[in-house]
Design an enzyme around this catalytic site. Sequence first.
Site, PDB file in Angstrom:
ATOM      1  N   LYS A  14      45.062  40.991  41.827  1.00  0.00           N
ATOM      2  CA  LYS A  14      46.441  41.197  42.298  1.00  0.00           C
ATOM      3  C   LYS A  14      46.931  39.925  42.941  1.00  0.00           C
ATOM      4  O   LYS A  14      46.163  39.070  43.418  1.00  0.00           O
ATOM      5  CB  LYS A  14      46.534  42.375  43.264  1.00  0.00           C
ATOM      6  CG  LYS A  14      45.759  42.232  44.571  1.00  0.00           C
ATOM      7  CD  LYS A  14      46.426  41.450  45.691  1.00  0.00           C
ATOM      8  CE  LYS A  14      45.587  41.407  46.960  1.00  0.00           C
ATOM      9  NZ  LYS A  14      46.058  40.409  47.943  1.00  0.00           N
ATOM     10  N   ASP A 139      43.752  47.733  50.615  1.00  0.00           N
ATOM     11  CA  ASP A 139      44.250  47.299  49.311  1.00  0.00           C
ATOM     12  C   ASP A 139      43.771  48.182  48.164  1.00  0.00           C
ATOM     13  O   ASP A 139      44.280  48.058  47.039  1.00  0.00           O
ATOM     14  CB  ASP A 139      43.808  45.856  49.021  1.00  0.00           C
ATOM     15  CG  ASP A 139      44.644  44.823  49.756  1.00  0.00           C
ATOM     16  OD1 ASP A 139      45.657  45.209  50.371  1.00  0.00           O
ATOM     17  OD2 ASP A 139      44.285  43.637  49.717  1.00  0.00           O
TER      18      ASP A 139
END
Length: 288
Positions: A14, A139
């Site tokens: 990401k 996350d």
Amino acid sequence: MPEHGKLTLPAPAKLNRMLHIIGRRDDGYHALQTLFQFLDHGDTLTFAHRTDGEIRLDADLTGVSTDDNLILRAAHRLKAASGTRNGAHITLDKHLPMGGGLGGGSSDAATTLLGLNRLWNLDLPLERLAALGLELGADVPVFVRGHAAWGEGIGEHLTPVELDMPWFVVIHPGIGVSTPGIFKAPELTRDTPPITMARALQGGASSWRNDCEPTVRTLYPEVARALDWLGERAPSMLTGTGACIFARLEREEDAEALLAEIPEPWHAFKAPGRNRSPLHDALDRRAS
């Protein structure tokens, strides 16, 4: 169950396309506003079914203890939450640098949750898997949910968004950055005024920034050098607390040309941005 009791899935990287720190909570965590987007690049995990209930992992993760290993923690958490007697042999093919701000460990954990949910035929809903993921790290839920998102809180309150999907060149300068060290640094910006998601998206990529970047520049000169070098060639930014930095480019050939210029000893790769996680695309192909 997948064919032959084996399943191979990606664990994508990401990027934080923007990251604002808007305060510090009473529990010591920082309140954030961020935009998450996936890359079509990352680790690969293979899950093989075991009938003896054991969970085993083959992975070359120097310096990571068993207790800190997010893959094993995710597997055991899912096993306990579901009550299954199944086991798994997990193999990790690691490509993402540890501690680079690309979410590699969190992505590995999310792929483990979704992969074993499929391998073991548990059929737990995405909401339940995201809740289990949040117990492992802030996350993890965005990787479980699998869509580019506006994140708030400590990054766990997620609203799906559609972002531009250019090509990116990502550089790892070959050093590690301590995330706790950055968040404890007295000079870190912690009072950026909150903005709405609509305002952030309206401003576009040219207005986005990472509040951690000035502090990382000060404490890690090699990251600063890489940012300066890359910033002379394309719009660039730190992701997370680093050490990885990224440049945004419109065409693959531009990314390829920039990649060819990267000096030693930095490591780099190119990849397109993705609003839908490659993990979810792979799971859909398996189901069709």
